[in-house]
Design a protein around this motif. Structure first.
Motif, PDB file in Angstrom:
ATOM      1  N   UNK A 449       0.831  -1.201   0.000  1.00 39.53           N
ATOM      2  CA  UNK A 449       0.000   0.000   0.000  1.00 39.53           C
ATOM      3  C   UNK A 449       0.868   1.255   0.000  1.00 39.53           C
ATOM      4  N   UNK A 450       1.957   1.223   0.734  1.00 41.84           N
ATOM      5  CA  UNK A 450       2.845   2.375   0.856  1.00 41.84           C
ATOM      6  C   UNK A 450       4.258   1.863   1.114  1.00 41.84           C
ATOM      7  N   UNK A 451       5.268   2.592   0.629  1.00 41.03           N
ATOM      8  CA  UNK A 451       6.644   2.139   0.809  1.00 41.03           C
ATOM      9  C   UNK A 451       7.588   3.325   0.931  1.00 41.03           C
ATOM     10  N   UNK A 452       8.576   3.173   1.792  1.00 41.32           N
ATOM     11  CA  UNK A 452       9.663   4.145   1.933  1.00 41.32           C
ATOM     12  C   UNK A 452      10.967   3.361   2.015  1.00 41.32           C
ATOM     13  N   UNK A 469       7.444  -0.838   4.765  1.00 42.90           N
ATOM     14  CA  UNK A 469       6.274  -1.137   3.927  1.00 42.90           C
ATOM     15  C   UNK A 469       5.003  -1.141   4.766  1.00 42.90           C
ATOM     16  N   UNK A 470       3.970  -0.512   4.230  1.00 43.95           N
ATOM     17  CA  UNK A 470       2.614  -0.671   4.746  1.00 43.95           C
ATOM     18  C   UNK A 470       1.892  -1.624   3.792  1.00 43.95           C
ATOM     19  N   UNK A 471       1.497  -2.776   4.306  1.00 46.29           N
ATOM     20  CA  UNK A 471       0.867  -3.785   3.458  1.00 46.29           C
ATOM     21  C   UNK A 471      -0.587  -3.431   3.170  1.00 46.29           C
ATOM     22  N   UNK A 472      -1.059  -3.860   2.030  1.00 47.02           N
ATOM     23  CA  UNK A 472      -2.474  -3.718   1.699  1.00 47.02           C
ATOM     24  C   UNK A 472      -3.266  -4.683   2.574  1.00 47.02           C
ATOM     25  N   UNK A 478      -3.597 -12.144   6.915  1.00 47.75           N
ATOM     26  CA  UNK A 478      -3.056 -13.375   7.519  1.00 47.75           C
ATOM     27  C   UNK A 478      -1.675 -13.755   6.986  1.00 47.75           C
ATOM     28  N   UNK A 479      -0.996 -12.856   6.297  1.00 50.98           N
ATOM     29  CA  UNK A 479       0.348 -13.145   5.786  1.00 50.98           C
ATOM     30  C   UNK A 479       1.388 -12.696   6.807  1.00 50.98           C
TER      31      UNK A 479
END
Length: 549
Positions: A449-452, A469-472, A478-479
């Motif tokens: 979703x977002x990355x730096x 990382x902000x995951x979607x 559950x990952x």
């Protein structure tokens, strides 16, 4: 020494060097039985190089290549790279070296951006080029060589006629791609004059870096797709009757054997070389060499004196970049060992140290280093510009100085010391990595979703790549973070040169931003902390392995 002026072309200089130094060695390959080419080593004299270059000139000319064309060279760090370059530059063709670690999408970008008229590649690189062309819009012909430059097979004909005229000093000789802060690499256009001026400048440093005409053998483990080996050291040797000993890549276990057997008198290095050599077991070869000095950048201060004491040679620190490789170096005694000092400004390369407002700072205060040739001719002997990007070129030259992005201090004697980089660039084992390029790729993955992306310290490689990382939420439900990190790293390793892939991974619920949604990287981790030590950090550095093609 071969003299040059503002009108000298590479062909002019090569012709004069051949006449002056004919039987001397120009290029050498150290012996290595495990290497796929020249396992017993190889020496190429100036006269032999001239004969091979002449044959290549005839073949390229017969196929219609000349002034205004561009040829990508995918010949690794073999001497054939330089022979083809000399031939192509003689005709006024600009060469575009290919980084063998590029993945298909990166090579496709280079082919499209440079609009090359031909790709000259080793047979082993044909699959990599074909994979890149499957993604590229531009479709140049490919010609493969078995790395011997005297073949007779006809080259693919040039699709467009060469420009009328002969190459001049300001004719482009190379386009080298360097990581940009806005994502995709920028193509630095380097003229004949730039390349010869770089070698001439190096040859005239004097002091501890004095070059003796006809006596030097310079061992360079750095790749020919970088400015250091293909321009700085090569033209210094060409203009002074020296020999460039070009190995395929840096290998610490082979270093001293190759240095000794090749009779090297100068070695080039990057900071990553120093701790790796210090970590090697003691060997009689490490003191049996004839090296007068090492020339390079980035030695860690605490290792500088230790290296010199153990191996018996001075490391002369320098500063340079693709845009300007007429280097500044700390080559006069007494050197400032262990202080990150890299020399003083000299006539022909002026320096000022500026704050963010463009005001010169006081001695001892940090600021960005700006450089120029002189007030009258600020851009003389610098790069010609970024390919097809006049806005970026002018932005880099605002105020009549080139803005390096490097933060330095200057003392009352004029000595410059490196502190940090202002640009959003990660420096890993001598490679510049644009954080924006890695971020842009990560954002194309459905999990993200977002990355730096940012740098973290590394004891061996200077810096390593960290991705926050902000995951979607839906895609990553559950990952586990470890599984997500491996999935994303595998994705990066498929799409980018291996060194660009993040080694450290941090997963967050959100990434701090400004009111205009600009990411604030300095707020992701607590001030003064080492992110690598935080609970929850995923370390996948060991999975980053050197890849080719």
């Amino acid at each position: 020494m071969i003299s040059i002026d503002d009108h000298t072309t590479i062909a002019d200089a090569f012709l004069r060097a051949t006449a002056a130094y004919g039987p001397r060695s120009l290029l050498a390959v150290p012996a290595n039985p495990a290497r796929s080419y020249d396992p017993q080593g190889r020496e190429i004299s100036y006269a032999e190089a001239a004969a091979q270059v002449h044959g290549l000139v005839q073949r390229y000319r017969a196929a219609g290549y000349g002034l205004g064309h561009r040829v990508a060279l995918f010949l690794e760090s073999r001497p054939e790279h330089m022979l083809h370059k000399l031939a192509l530059n003689t005709l006024g063709v600009c060469v575009v070296p290919v980084n063998p670690y590029y993945r298909p999408r990166e090579l496709a970008y280079l082919i499209d951006h440079a609009r090359v008229d031909l790709v000259m590649a080793l047979p082993t690189r044909l699959p990599a080029v074909q994979a890149a062309l499957a993604e590229a819009r531009h479709q140049p012909p490919i010609f493969t060589t078995n790395s011997t430059p005297d073949g007779t097979a006809p080259l693919p004909a040039a699709a467009s006629p060469a420009q009328v005229g002969k190459p001049q000093a300001d004719t482009p000789a190379s386009i080298l791609y360097t990581s940009g802060t806005t994502g995709q690499p920028k193509g630095c256009v380097l003229s004949h004059r730039y390349e010869l001026a770089a070698g001439d400048w190096y040859a005239r440093r004097g002091g501890m870096a004095a070059i003796r005409e006809g006596q030097e053998r310079l061992y360079n483990p750095l790749p020919l797709f970088h400015v250091n080996a293909s321009i700085l050291s090569f033209y210094c040797m060409l203009l002074t009757g020296g020999c460039q000993v070009q190995t395929d890549r840096f290998a610490p276990a082979r270093w001293w054997q190759e240095v000794c057997e090749s009779r090297a008198t100068i070695v080039h290095y990057l900071g990553v070389v120093v701790p790796m050599l210090l970590a090697q077991p003691a060997s009689p070869l490490e003191r049996a060499h004839g090296v007068r000095f090492g020339y390079g950048a980035g030695v860690e201060p605490q290792l500088h004196a230790r290296f010199e004491e153990r191996f018996g040679l001075p490391l002369v620190e320098l500063w340079g970049m693709t845009e300007i490789v007429r280097v500044i170096s700390d080559h006069h005694a007494p050197r400032q060992v262990g202080t990150r000092a890299f020399g003083r400004a000299e006539p022909g390369l002026e320096v000022c140290v500026m704050d963010e407002a463009g005001t010169e700072v006081a001695d001892g205060q940090p600021g960005e280093m700006w450089v120029r040739h002189s007030a009258a001719t600020p851009r003389k002997d610098f790069f010609s510009g970024y390919l097809d990007d006049p806005e970026a070129t002018e932005a880099a030259w605002r105020g009549g100085w080139f803005h390096t992005g490097d933060i330095v201090t200057r003392d009352a004697s004029g000595m410059l010391r490196f502190m940090d980089r202002r640009k959003n660039i990660i420096r890993r084992s001598g490679e510049n990595i644009a954080a924006a390029e890695v971020e842009a790729l990560l954002l194309t993955h459905p999990l993200v979703h977002q990355a730096a992306v940012m740098a973290v310290p590394d004891a061996v490689r200077e810096e390593e790549v960290l991705a926050c990382v902000v995951l979607d939420p839906a895609a990553a439900a559950d990952l586990a973070h470890g599984d997500a990190a491996r999935t994303l790293q595998d994705f990066c390793l498929r799409e980018l040169a291996y060194y660009k892939a993040p080694g450290w991974w941090w997963f967050a619920d959100e990434i701090p931003t400004t009111g205009t949604q600009k990411i604030q990287k300095h707020r992701i981790f607590p001030a003064g902390s080492d992110p690598r030590t935080l609970a929850g950090m995923v370390d996948l550095c060991a999975r980053k392995k050197r890849q080719v093609g």
